[in-house]
Enzyme design. Structure first.
Site, short mmCIF file in Angstrom:
data_model
loop_
_atom_site.label_atom_id
_atom_site.label_comp_id
_atom_site.label_asym_id
_atom_site.label_seq_id
_atom_site.Cartn_x
_atom_site.Cartn_y
_atom_site.Cartn_z
N GLU A 1 6.69 22.34 13.42
CA GLU A 1 6.93 23.34 14.48
C GLU A 1 5.61 23.96 14.95
O GLU A 1 5.53 24.48 16.07
CB GLU A 1 7.90 24.43 14.01
CG GLU A 1 7.36 25.34 12.94
CD GLU A 1 8.35 26.44 12.53
OE1 GLU A 1 8.97 27.04 13.42
OE2 GLU A 1 8.50 26.69 11.33
N HIS B 1 12.68 25.27 12.42
CA HIS B 1 12.17 26.21 11.43
C HIS B 1 12.92 26.09 10.12
O HIS B 1 14.14 25.97 10.15
CB HIS B 1 12.29 27.64 11.99
CG HIS B 1 11.59 28.65 11.14
ND1 HIS B 1 10.22 28.70 11.05
CD2 HIS B 1 12.08 29.63 10.35
CE1 HIS B 1 9.88 29.68 10.23
NE2 HIS B 1 10.99 30.26 9.79
N LYS C 1 0.84 -1.21 0.00
CA LYS C 1 0.00 0.00 0.00
C LYS C 1 0.87 1.25 0.00
O LYS C 1 0.67 2.17 -0.79
CB LYS C 1 -0.93 -0.05 1.23
CG LYS C 1 -1.86 1.13 1.44
CD LYS C 1 -1.28 2.28 2.23
CE LYS C 1 -0.70 1.92 3.55
NZ LYS C 1 -1.65 1.54 4.58
P1 NDP Z 1 -12.63 -0.07 8.59
O1 NDP Z 1 -13.34 -0.82 9.65
O2 NDP Z 1 -11.59 0.93 8.94
O3 NDP Z 1 -13.69 0.65 7.64
C1 NDP Z 1 -14.75 -0.04 7.05
C2 NDP Z 1 -15.62 0.96 6.35
O4 NDP Z 1 -16.63 0.27 5.64
C3 NDP Z 1 -16.30 1.91 7.31
O5 NDP Z 1 -16.43 3.16 6.69
C4 NDP Z 1 -17.67 1.25 7.50
O6 NDP Z 1 -18.69 2.16 7.82
C5 NDP Z 1 -17.91 0.70 6.12
N1 NDP Z 1 -18.79 -0.46 6.12
C6 NDP Z 1 -18.75 -1.53 6.94
N2 NDP Z 1 -19.74 -2.39 6.63
C7 NDP Z 1 -20.42 -1.85 5.60
C8 NDP Z 1 -21.54 -2.25 4.85
N3 NDP Z 1 -22.16 -3.40 5.10
N4 NDP Z 1 -21.98 -1.43 3.86
C9 NDP Z 1 -21.35 -0.27 3.62
N5 NDP Z 1 -20.30 0.17 4.30
C10 NDP Z 1 -19.82 -0.61 5.27
O7 NDP Z 1 -12.06 -1.22 7.64
P2 NDP Z 1 -11.03 -1.18 6.47
O8 NDP Z 1 -11.47 -2.28 5.59
O9 NDP Z 1 -10.85 0.17 5.90
O10 NDP Z 1 -9.68 -1.56 7.23
C11 NDP Z 1 -9.63 -2.69 8.10
C12 NDP Z 1 -8.68 -2.44 9.24
O11 NDP Z 1 -7.35 -2.54 8.77
C13 NDP Z 1 -8.77 -1.06 9.85
O12 NDP Z 1 -9.73 -0.97 10.86
C14 NDP Z 1 -7.40 -0.83 10.38
O13 NDP Z 1 -7.36 -1.32 11.69
C15 NDP Z 1 -6.52 -1.66 9.48
N6 NDP Z 1 -5.80 -0.80 8.52
C16 NDP Z 1 -4.91 0.11 8.97
C17 NDP Z 1 -4.23 0.93 8.10
C18 NDP Z 1 -3.27 1.93 8.58
O14 NDP Z 1 -2.87 1.86 9.73
N7 NDP Z 1 -2.88 2.90 7.76
C19 NDP Z 1 -4.43 0.81 6.65
C20 NDP Z 1 -5.42 -0.15 6.29
C21 NDP Z 1 -6.07 -0.92 7.20
P3 NDP Z 1 -18.99 2.65 9.33
O15 NDP Z 1 -17.91 3.60 9.69
O16 NDP Z 1 -20.32 3.28 9.22
O17 NDP Z 1 -18.98 1.41 10.17
#
Ligand code: NDP
Length: 456
Positions: free
Chosen positions: A440, A435, A51
């Site tokens: 900062e 700076h 990523k």
């Molecule tokens: P997240 O849980 O972060 O996000 C899932 C998203 O999908 C949310 O916006 C959620 O909405 C939405 N969603 C869930 N179910 C549905 C549904 N049935 N219909 C429509 N929308 C839905 O999961 P990700 O897949 O983005 O990432 C998984 C995990 O991986 C993260 O929680 C994180 O811990 C880790 N990760 C960390 C990263 C980093 O540190 N940079 C990078 C990538 C992943 P709602 O908010 O309303 O629940």
């Protein structure tokens, strides 16, 4: 003769499993580690590392544009997706090899295959049986997608890393880390991106100023964000897919990707043979020491669904090794865990959001700065950086730091040390800035801002 063949049998060679296994071996434990897919797990193969490489690739489009303000002429630009993916794959293969070597050098036995737990001290890999004093489940998670008609036409992040061609148009469903990061990746590489999120504002759980600022900045770049929207149906059409969204609107694209969360990988491991308790989402229920409801079985990382971040899984793995084989009972620290969203612009955060801090401490003070980075005085780019500090009024302790802007993760990492040490706002103020940097600003914020109302 030892009662069991191994002191520790780890299932899953991702970040957490490898850390626990290597450290346990270094403490003198006899360790076996089984992996059915790829060494390094999600982070190395279909997560953090590839990523971030794609994020770098995507950022060049703006870098080339920005170069003009500094006198550079940059010629024809074209991204060769195939070459990017080939180079990325080569690096991942190299890392797979590094993981294998590190495990071998630690003295752990690597078993390639699917592991199945038979009883609290017995694991099968293929037809072969192994016994161990302790079993560690470190099997990670897997993308999940909602069951809407036609969802089989959608991809997840797993496939996004290996697409044969770069799509011209993509719809990304989900407003979490993965959806937001991939929106930036595809947009930067030239794809027309529509990101949809079911709630009023994406990145639920992050500070509201972060969420609002990022939405404004992503829209400025040309990413279409549709909130309060979901997918109701997906159909295959000649040159791609047609998605029917909330309210009956239909949008066509070459690809649709679900980034709607991940589910713990705990099925078909034989956990039901040993009555390890799972929660509603299928995650292994563990105590503060990552011990499951079966005393000889521990679990760490995403399969426990605590804080699903690589460095947290590593910390949990270390704590298990210290506890079991170093006579040093250790609980992983889940407080003040910093994280970054590698969106464009990026997000960095540590500690409490303004809303969380208000709920916990009542009286808080909030400091915020929004500014145009020095670099953009010459590029002309209309991108704003936002930084914010949340302070507990009673103790003057800084309890939250949030940023949207270039290198947010790099900057917030240092501030996470300060928060872990319990730094006060007065100590931030007493720190001399470097700076000219954006960072900062975190030690020169003097203006308090009034309270915010959360969008939910
Ligand atoms: P997240 O849980 O972060 O996000 C899932 C998203 O999908 C949310 O916006 C959620 O909405 C939405 N969603 C869930 N179910 C549905 C549904 N049935 N219909 C429509 N929308 C839905 O999961 P990700 O897949 O983005 O990432 C998984 C995990 O991986 C993260 O929680 C994180 O811990 C880790 N990760 C960390 C990263 C980093 O540190 N940079 C990078 C990538 C992943 P709602 O908010 O309303 O629940």
């Amino acid at each position: 003769m030892a009662k069991y063949e191994y002191d520790l049998f780890t299932i899953g060679a991702g970040s957490g499993g490898v850390r626990a296994s290597r450290l346990s071996a270094s403490f003198g434990a006899k360790v076996a580690i089984a992996e059915e897919r790829y060494l390094g797990g999600t982070c190395v193969n279909v997560g953090c590392i590839p990523k971030k490489l794609l994020v770098y690739a995507a950022h060049f489009s703006e870098d080339f544009e920005d170069a003009a303000g500094f006198g550079w002429s940059v010629g024809e630009r074209h991204v060769d997706w195939r070459k990017l993916i080939t180079n990325k794959n080569a690096e991942i293969e190299r890392l797979n090899g590094v993981y294998r070597r590190l495990l071998e050098q630690s003295g752990a036995t690597i078993l390639d295959g699917h592991a199945n737990i038979l009883d609290p001290h017995t694991v099968f890999v293929g037809q072969k049986q192994y016994t161990a004093d302790h079993i560690l489940v470190a099997t990670g998670g897997w993308p999940i997608a909602p069951e809407v008609p036609g969802s089989k036409h959608a991809i997840t992040s797993n496939e996004a890393f290996f697409l044969p061609t770069l799509p011209n148009r993509i719809i990304i469903v989900g407003g979490g880390y993965i959806g937001t990061e991939f929106a930036g990746i595809f947009h930067g590489l030239g794809t027309q991106v529509t990101q949809i999120y079911r709630g009023p504002l994406f990145l639920r759980g992050f500070d509201d100023d972060v969420r609002k600022t990022l939405a404004v900045e992503m829209r400025k770049k040309g990413i279409e964000l549709r909130f309060n929207t979901n997918v109701e149906k997906i159909e295959k059409v000649n040159d791609g897919i047609r998605a029917t969204l909330t309210g009956g609107v239909s949008v066509e694209a070459d690809l649709i990707m679900f980034a709607t969360g991940r589910s713990p990988n705990t099925r078909s491991l034989g956990l039901d043979n040993v009555a390890v308790e799972l929660n509603r989402k299928g995650a292994v229920v563990v105590d503060d020491y990552s011990r499951s409801t079966v005393p000889s079985i521990y679990a760490i990382g995403d399969c426990t669904d605590r804080l699903n971040l690589t460095p947290v899984a590593i910390a949990e793995g270390r704590a298990v090794a210290e506890t079991l084989f170093h006579n040093n009972p250790m609980k992983p620290n889940h407080a003040n865990v910093p994280s970054a969203v590698f969106s464009q612009p990026s997000v960095g955060t540590v500690g409490l959001t303004e809303a969380e801090a208000r709920e916990r401490y009542g009286e808080i003070e909030v400091y915020k700065a929004t500014f145009r980075a020095l670099k953009h005085t010459l590029t002309g780019r209309d991108e704003l950086t936002m930084m914010k500090l949340v302070v507990d009024r009673a103790t003057d302790r800084v309890v939250g730091c949030h940023m949207v802007g270039p290198d947010a993760g790099e900057i917030i990492q240092g501030l996470a040390v300060a928060l872990t040490c319990g730094a006060t706002k007065a100590q931030f103020d007493a720190t001399i800035g470097i700076h000219p940097t954006a960072a900062e600003e975190f030690v020169t914020m003097r203006e308090k801002v009034p309270a915010q109302v959360s969008p939910g």
